[in-house]
Design a protein around this motif. Structure first.
Motif, PDB file in Angstrom:
ATOM      1  N   THR A  20       0.373  -4.414 -15.722  1.00  0.00           N
ATOM      2  CA  THR A  20      -0.898  -3.984 -15.230  1.00  0.00           C
ATOM      3  C   THR A  20      -0.805  -2.339 -15.084  1.00  0.00           C
ATOM      4  O   THR A  20      -1.804  -1.887 -14.330  1.00  0.00           O
ATOM      5  CB  THR A  20      -1.320  -4.693 -13.680  1.00  0.00           C
ATOM      6  OG1 THR A  20      -0.036  -4.450 -13.017  1.00  0.00           O
ATOM      7  CG2 THR A  20      -1.327  -6.133 -14.002  1.00  0.00           C
ATOM      8  N   THR A  21       0.103  -1.652 -15.094  1.00  0.00           N
ATOM      9  CA  THR A  21       0.237  -0.292 -15.178  1.00  0.00           C
ATOM     10  C   THR A  21       0.136   0.137 -16.451  1.00  0.00           C
ATOM     11  O   THR A  21       0.646  -0.489 -17.527  1.00  0.00           O
ATOM     12  CB  THR A  21       1.385   0.292 -14.229  1.00  0.00           C
ATOM     13  OG1 THR A  21       2.648  -0.012 -15.025  1.00  0.00           O
ATOM     14  CG2 THR A  21       1.387  -0.254 -12.944  1.00  0.00           C
ATOM     15  N   LYS A  80      13.185  -3.670  -5.876  1.00  0.00           N
ATOM     16  CA  LYS A  80      13.714  -4.107  -7.196  1.00  0.00           C
ATOM     17  C   LYS A  80      15.380  -4.515  -7.000  1.00  0.00           C
ATOM     18  O   LYS A  80      16.132  -3.942  -7.580  1.00  0.00           O
ATOM     19  CB  LYS A  80      13.456  -3.198  -8.260  1.00  0.00           C
ATOM     20  CG  LYS A  80      13.848  -3.603  -9.669  1.00  0.00           C
ATOM     21  CD  LYS A  80      13.327  -2.649 -10.826  1.00  0.00           C
ATOM     22  CE  LYS A  80      13.896  -2.916 -11.945  1.00  0.00           C
ATOM     23  NZ  LYS A  80      13.668  -1.709 -13.025  1.00  0.00           N
ATOM     24  N   GLY A 123       6.017  -2.199 -14.010  1.00  0.00           N
ATOM     25  CA  GLY A 123       7.576  -2.544 -14.554  1.00  0.00           C
ATOM     26  C   GLY A 123       8.279  -3.062 -13.683  1.00  0.00           C
ATOM     27  O   GLY A 123       9.353  -3.860 -14.104  1.00  0.00           O
ATOM     28  N   PHE A 132      -6.966  -3.684 -16.299  1.00  0.00           N
ATOM     29  CA  PHE A 132      -6.316  -3.534 -15.200  1.00  0.00           C
ATOM     30  C   PHE A 132      -6.206  -2.194 -14.831  1.00  0.00           C
ATOM     31  O   PHE A 132      -6.101  -1.846 -13.629  1.00  0.00           O
ATOM     32  CB  PHE A 132      -4.930  -4.225 -15.432  1.00  0.00           C
ATOM     33  CG  PHE A 132      -5.129  -5.644 -15.511  1.00  0.00           C
ATOM     34  CD1 PHE A 132      -5.608  -6.609 -14.587  1.00  0.00           C
ATOM     35  CD2 PHE A 132      -4.179  -6.292 -16.555  1.00  0.00           C
ATOM     36  CE1 PHE A 132      -5.518  -7.832 -14.605  1.00  0.00           C
ATOM     37  CE2 PHE A 132      -4.671  -7.781 -16.885  1.00  0.00           C
ATOM     38  CZ  PHE A 132      -5.305  -8.523 -15.574  1.00  0.00           C
ATOM     39  N   THR A 143      -8.040   0.277 -11.937  1.00  0.00           N
ATOM     40  CA  THR A 143      -7.852   0.346 -10.501  1.00  0.00           C
ATOM     41  C   THR A 143      -6.553   1.293 -10.293  1.00  0.00           C
ATOM     42  O   THR A 143      -5.930   1.349  -9.233  1.00  0.00           O
ATOM     43  CB  THR A 143      -7.438  -0.903  -9.811  1.00  0.00           C
ATOM     44  OG1 THR A 143      -6.580  -1.596 -10.494  1.00  0.00           O
ATOM     45  CG2 THR A 143      -8.752  -1.773  -9.628  1.00  0.00           C
ATOM     46  N   ASP A 150       6.209  -4.975  -2.826  1.00  0.00           N
ATOM     47  CA  ASP A 150       5.774  -3.986  -3.814  1.00  0.00           C
ATOM     48  C   ASP A 150       6.685  -2.892  -3.777  1.00  0.00           C
ATOM     49  O   ASP A 150       6.977  -2.066  -2.374  1.00  0.00           O
ATOM     50  CB  ASP A 150       4.331  -3.674  -3.623  1.00  0.00           C
ATOM     51  CG  ASP A 150       3.794  -2.654  -4.697  1.00  0.00           C
ATOM     52  OD1 ASP A 150       4.373  -2.486  -5.847  1.00  0.00           O
ATOM     53  OD2 ASP A 150       3.069  -1.873  -4.259  1.00  0.00           O
ATOM     54  N   GLU A 205       9.920   0.169  -6.077  1.00  0.00           N
ATOM     55  CA  GLU A 205      10.951   0.157  -6.434  1.00  0.00           C
ATOM     56  C   GLU A 205      12.173  -0.211  -5.750  1.00  0.00           C
ATOM     57  O   GLU A 205      13.332  -0.815  -6.013  1.00  0.00           O
ATOM     58  CB  GLU A 205      11.187   1.559  -7.248  1.00  0.00           C
ATOM     59  CG  GLU A 205      12.337   2.213  -7.994  1.00  0.00           C
ATOM     60  CD  GLU A 205      12.423   1.312  -9.251  1.00  0.00           C
ATOM     61  OE1 GLU A 205      11.372   1.193 -10.094  1.00  0.00           O
ATOM     62  OE2 GLU A 205      13.359   0.748  -9.789  1.00  0.00           O
TER      63      GLU A 205
HETATM   64  P1  NAD Z   1       5.589  -0.348 -10.364  1.00  0.00           P
HETATM   65  O1  NAD Z   1       5.762  -1.549 -11.154  1.00  0.00           O
HETATM   66  O2  NAD Z   1       6.250   0.164  -9.354  1.00  0.00           O
HETATM   67  O3  NAD Z   1       4.189   0.110 -10.182  1.00  0.00           O
HETATM   68  C1  NAD Z   1       3.577   1.150  -9.676  1.00  0.00           C
HETATM   69  C2  NAD Z   1       2.737   0.912  -8.488  1.00  0.00           C
HETATM   70  O4  NAD Z   1       1.400   0.729  -8.959  1.00  0.00           O
HETATM   71  C3  NAD Z   1       3.181   0.031  -7.742  1.00  0.00           C
HETATM   72  O5  NAD Z   1       2.787   0.168  -6.265  1.00  0.00           O
HETATM   73  C4  NAD Z   1       2.284  -1.414  -8.041  1.00  0.00           C
HETATM   74  O6  NAD Z   1       1.951  -2.520  -7.023  1.00  0.00           O
HETATM   75  C5  NAD Z   1       1.006  -0.674  -8.486  1.00  0.00           C
HETATM   76  N1  NAD Z   1       0.034  -1.381  -9.459  1.00  0.00           N
HETATM   77  C6  NAD Z   1       0.326  -2.023 -10.428  1.00  0.00           C
HETATM   78  N2  NAD Z   1      -0.675  -2.311 -11.215  1.00  0.00           N
HETATM   79  C7  NAD Z   1      -1.816  -1.956 -10.435  1.00  0.00           C
HETATM   80  C8  NAD Z   1      -3.116  -1.582 -10.871  1.00  0.00           C
HETATM   81  N3  NAD Z   1      -3.682  -2.385 -12.086  1.00  0.00           N
HETATM   82  N4  NAD Z   1      -3.948  -1.123 -10.265  1.00  0.00           N
HETATM   83  C9  NAD Z   1      -3.121  -0.359  -8.818  1.00  0.00           C
HETATM   84  N5  NAD Z   1      -2.061  -0.336  -8.571  1.00  0.00           N
HETATM   85  C10 NAD Z   1      -1.271  -1.163  -9.488  1.00  0.00           C
HETATM   86  O7  NAD Z   1       5.889   1.160 -11.548  1.00  0.00           O
HETATM   87  P2  NAD Z   1       5.824   1.123 -13.208  1.00  0.00           P
HETATM   88  O8  NAD Z   1       5.578   2.446 -13.190  1.00  0.00           O
HETATM   89  O9  NAD Z   1       4.817   0.189 -13.661  1.00  0.00           O
HETATM   90  O10 NAD Z   1       7.202   0.655 -13.651  1.00  0.00           O
HETATM   91  C11 NAD Z   1       8.277   1.344 -13.353  1.00  0.00           C
HETATM   92  C12 NAD Z   1       9.783   0.260 -13.566  1.00  0.00           C
HETATM   93  O11 NAD Z   1       9.570  -0.034 -14.813  1.00  0.00           O
HETATM   94  C13 NAD Z   1      10.937   0.890 -13.284  1.00  0.00           C
HETATM   95  O12 NAD Z   1      11.580  -0.160 -12.347  1.00  0.00           O
HETATM   96  C14 NAD Z   1      11.546   1.156 -14.426  1.00  0.00           C
HETATM   97  O13 NAD Z   1      12.952   0.759 -14.417  1.00  0.00           O
HETATM   98  C15 NAD Z   1      10.993  -0.077 -15.290  1.00  0.00           C
HETATM   99  N6  NAD Z   1      11.035   0.068 -16.889  1.00  0.00           N
HETATM  100  C16 NAD Z   1      11.412  -0.862 -17.723  1.00  0.00           C
HETATM  101  C17 NAD Z   1      11.292  -0.505 -18.958  1.00  0.00           C
HETATM  102  C18 NAD Z   1      11.885  -1.561 -19.856  1.00  0.00           C
HETATM  103  O14 NAD Z   1      12.285  -1.383 -20.948  1.00  0.00           O
HETATM  104  N7  NAD Z   1      12.194  -2.712 -19.377  1.00  0.00           N
HETATM  105  C19 NAD Z   1      11.042   0.663 -19.519  1.00  0.00           C
HETATM  106  C20 NAD Z   1      10.477   1.694 -18.747  1.00  0.00           C
HETATM  107  C21 NAD Z   1      10.294   1.461 -17.208  1.00  0.00           C
END
Ligand code: NAD
Ligand code: GLY
Length: 350
Positions: free
Chosen positions: A121-122, A68, A97, A161, A164, A63, A65
């Motif tokens: 899920t975020t 990644k 993400g 989701f 949490t 888990d 960034e």
């Molecule tokens: P992330 O995926 O790191 O999630 C944030 C944290 O929340 C992690 O620790 C994850 O395990 C945890 N988590 C996930 N779901 C959860 C839930 N339901 N309950 C509790 N914890 C949970 O970060 P993010 O903010 O979701 O995404 C950021 C990433 O997305 C970056 O790498 C960014 O570059 C990318 N991004 C991509 C696009 C695109 O168009 N593809 C757009 C924006 C951002």
């Protein structure tokens, strides 16, 4: 001699985004759910109760960034090869993400491309990252510098989701929601000003509006030749803030929130936005406990860091500026002097 390969084609990559309780999903193929231990611990049981497949595998990567990267991509690829996945197999991105971008990227390169589904899920991944087909990973040169455009076959957004999700992660997602509203949808912005996002129905409506906004931008400019760059409002400044604070102090959305305030100040100087409108955006961000101030230690060095941005060329920097609330302009016509003046407004306090 000349050989021409006629490759003009029309591809229909359309897909649906469901914003509702996750439905039952059945696959007649091999399926791999790509996730991380945190999301799996919280929600895998629920997901498994909804999925049936010919063969079902779970692939977990670390888990964060910082994971990644190529090592995680290799972990996923190896598992697919070991389980003899083929071009008819399906991947499911189950997480935020980071997972969505990596799973999407693997599905774009595994045997030159297989299908995948997003189950974000975020909040940030529900309103932004899971929609639009940008996939990829980071490397030592920077964030998201390796990747592909590869659209998912479907996106299933289940607000359940988010129950949490830690408060800060929720706020980081709100910043991206505000981004969509300020740049494209004044009515949505006004809705958010009085909305209570703790109310599940209001939250679901807000996710829907943000996704609808992003979907229409992607439909018009999938590969970011123009309009799609507007979704980077707040990011040009935000990326510098993330870079200056070594990606440790702020979550991405938190840095984008401050970046939007900086972009707004620039827009005010350019006569694109009124002071009062800039204040309204600031107040909306603060309503969700997002920081809106940042002390710039060295204005010149902050400016130079803009050149690391993917949208910059050697000689010009592109700024995404709001036009009032609900409009947006992409411009490379901001003089260095003017930007420095804006940055000085955020300069070191005595
Ligand atoms: P992330 O995926 O790191 O999630 C944030 C944290 O929340 C992690 O620790 C994850 O395990 C945890 N988590 C996930 N779901 C959860 C839930 N339901 N309950 C509790 N914890 C949970 O970060 P993010 O903010 O979701 O995404 C950021 C990433 O997305 C970056 O790498 C960014 O570059 C990318 N991004 C991509 C696009 C695109 O168009 N593809 C757009 C924006 C951002
Ligand atoms: N997050 C910006 C985009 O999808 O284009």
């Amino acid at each position: 001699m000349l050989v021409n390969i006629p490759l003009k084609r029309v591809v229909d990559d359309s897909y649906d985004i469901s914003i509702d309780t996750l439905p039952k999903l059945h696959f007649d193929t091999k399926v791999a759910i790509v996730t991380n231990p945190k999301v799996a611990g919280l929600h895998l049981g629920y997901l498994l109760s909804k999925i049936s497949a010919k063969e079902l595998y779970i692939i977990t990567v670390a888990d964060g960034e910082e994971y990644k990267n190529q090592a995680s991509i290799d972990t996923i690829l190896e598992s697919l090869f070991n389980h003899r996945f083929n071009r008819k197999s399906m991947l499911i991105a189950f997480g935020g993400g980071v997972i969505g971008d990596m799973c999407g990227y693997v599905s774009s390169i595994y045997q030159r491309g297989i299908d995948f589904i997003q189950i974000p899920t975020t909040l940030l991944s529900q309103v932004d990252a899971s929609v639009g087909g940008k996939t990829g990973m980071n490397n030592s040169y920077g964030k998201n510098l390796v990747g592909a455009f590869h659209q998912p076959r479907a996106v299933y957004i289940d607000p359940y989701f988010l129950t949490t999700l830690p408060e800060r992660e929720f706020g980081a997602g709100i910043a991206e929601v505000v981004k969509m509203a300020v740049t494209f949808n004044k009515d949505f912005f006004e809705f958010l000003e009085s909305a209570d996002l703790k109310n599940p129905l209001v939250l679901q409506e807000s996710i829907m509006q943000a996704v609808q906004t992003k979907a229409s931008v992607v439909a018009e400019d999938e590969k970011e030749h123009g309009l799609r760059a507007a979704l980077n409002y707040g990011h040009t400044f935000g990326h510098v803030i993330e870079n200056e604070t070594q990606y440790k102090k702020y979550l991405h959305g938190e840095a984008v929130a401050i970046g939007m305030v900086m972009a707004n100040q620039t827009a005010v100087k350019m006569g694109l936005m009124s002071d009062e409108e800039a204040q309204r955006v600031k107040l909306l961000l603060e309503k969700y406990n997002l920081e809106t101030s940042y002390v710039i230690a060295d204005v010149e060095s902050f400016y130079e860091t803009f050149y690391l941005d993917k949208k910059s060329s050697d000689s010009s920097i592109k700024f995404i500026l709001p036009v009032s609330i609900g409009g947006v302009e992409i411009t490379d016509e901001c003089s260095k002097e003017m930007i420095i003046e804006v940055l000085q407004g955020f300069g070191k306090k005595a």
